[in-house]
Scaffold this active site. Sequence first.
Site, short mmCIF file in Angstrom:
data_model
loop_
_atom_site.label_atom_id
_atom_site.label_comp_id
_atom_site.label_asym_id
_atom_site.label_seq_id
_atom_site.Cartn_x
_atom_site.Cartn_y
_atom_site.Cartn_z
N CYS A 140 -3.31 4.93 7.79
CA CYS A 140 -3.56 4.43 9.13
C CYS A 140 -2.44 4.80 10.09
CB CYS A 140 -3.70 2.91 9.09
SG CYS A 140 -4.69 2.34 7.72
N GLY A 159 -13.58 -3.07 -0.61
CA GLY A 159 -14.37 -2.25 -1.52
C GLY A 159 -13.82 -0.86 -1.75
N ASN A 216 0.81 -1.22 0.00
CA ASN A 216 0.00 0.00 0.00
C ASN A 216 0.84 1.27 0.00
OD1 ASN A 216 0.31 -1.45 2.60
ND2 ASN A 216 -0.35 0.49 3.48
N1 PLP Z 1 -4.59 -4.21 3.42
C1 PLP Z 1 -4.04 -3.22 2.71
C2 PLP Z 1 -2.86 -3.51 1.84
C3 PLP Z 1 -4.55 -1.93 2.79
O1 PLP Z 1 -3.99 -0.94 2.08
C4 PLP Z 1 -5.66 -1.68 3.64
C5 PLP Z 1 -6.19 -0.31 3.81
O2 PLP Z 1 -5.46 0.66 3.70
C6 PLP Z 1 -6.21 -2.76 4.35
C7 PLP Z 1 -5.65 -4.01 4.21
C8 PLP Z 1 -7.38 -2.57 5.24
O3 PLP Z 1 -8.57 -2.50 4.49
P1 PLP Z 1 -9.88 -1.83 5.11
O4 PLP Z 1 -9.62 -0.37 5.20
O5 PLP Z 1 -10.97 -2.18 4.14
O6 PLP Z 1 -10.11 -2.46 6.44
#
Ligand code: PLP
Length: 385
Positions: free
Chosen positions: A317, A191, A142
């Site tokens: 995050c 989503g 990410n």
């Molecule tokens: N995994 C990855 C690689 C992400 O980038 C994210 C969100 O930034 C998540 C998991 C978490 O997803 P969600 O926000 O739908 O809980």
Amino acid sequence: MDANATTPVLPEVLEAMRPFWTEAFGNASSIHQPGQQARAAVERARESVAGLLGCRAAEVVFTSGGTESDNLALFGILAPGDHLIVSSMEHSAGLHAAQELARRGIDVTFLPSTTQGVIELSALEAALRPNTRLVSVMLANNETGVIQPIRELADRAHAVGALFHTDAVQAAGKLALDVKALGCDMLSISGHKMYAPQGVGALYVRRNVRLRSIFFGGNHERGRRPGTENVAGIVGLGKAAELAREWLAKNEQHSLAALRDRLEQGILAQVEEAGVNGAGATRVCNTSNMFFDHVEAEALVIALDLKGLAVSGGSACQSGATEPSHVLTAMGLSPARARASLRFSLSRMTTGDEVDCALALVPDAVARLRRLNPRHRKQPIALSR
Ligand code: PLP
């Protein structure tokens, strides 16, 4: 330019969802007609998501998003005495789940990264043990967009009888996915990273993988995920999966990659002591993580935000945390360089004009912040500005 944090709901997705909040608001478990309409819509969406992933509809479990999908994959498989291997660059959804499993007595190994942000096959081979039950390595990171050699990693895991999970949250809708070609047993999507709403996602679970539910309740999702289905959200995810397939079939990802490359090259041509984290590795089409030495990324995010450009200093995050990104430090960046790194993530709607706008704003903002940094100040501050 922060589409990896979240994407807007596409108009077609919103239109597909709308009836399921209003006139067709049935509970998909009810046996009356409104309930059956909701059930049919959920099952159509399941077919559509299965089409995007190349699996059977019955292998798709709807969840509340990427975090739940990752947690379900890990907690739903592992039991005391098992060994888990995860990469050290996972999103906190996978990383913190693995850390919690370690506190609960699961043996956990965190795989190191190369300086390009890649997990090498030799690193996995060295970590595998006879009791390795699960290997979890994300498909696209990410923060950097770096893509891992999932097929090869999965083959190594299978060779010792372990299962393989991949977090494909940042890959879905950006590159063609096929669970069989990837060789994975479980795969997470979310989503809101693919133009559907926040709060809905899915976990692909290969047939014959015995997954325990991590919640207790009704028998929804074939007992794998209790809880009344988020019908409208699931319908949105289904529509977004359909649109993603169309977008990929038109090879639009190559145009987006060209736009991303123009942004990168344009910035590098104007800014010294800057570079691309993960350069040289295969990356998803929309992501660029760049370092600007002698600049605090947080200050740069604010400076650019004031000019109307939304970017991120690491994953959303983690914003506000003082620790440098665990992904960039795993790649061997110094804490200072990790803190000087910024993520640009383009969306399907990003235009050439917006890239030009960023190319005008970023070099100027970097130069201003460097002038204010006493350790870097080469020229006197121009008070008139
Ligand atoms: N995994 C990855 C690689 C992400 O980038 C994210 C969100 O930034 C998540 C998991 C978490 O997803 P969600 O926000 O739908 O809980």
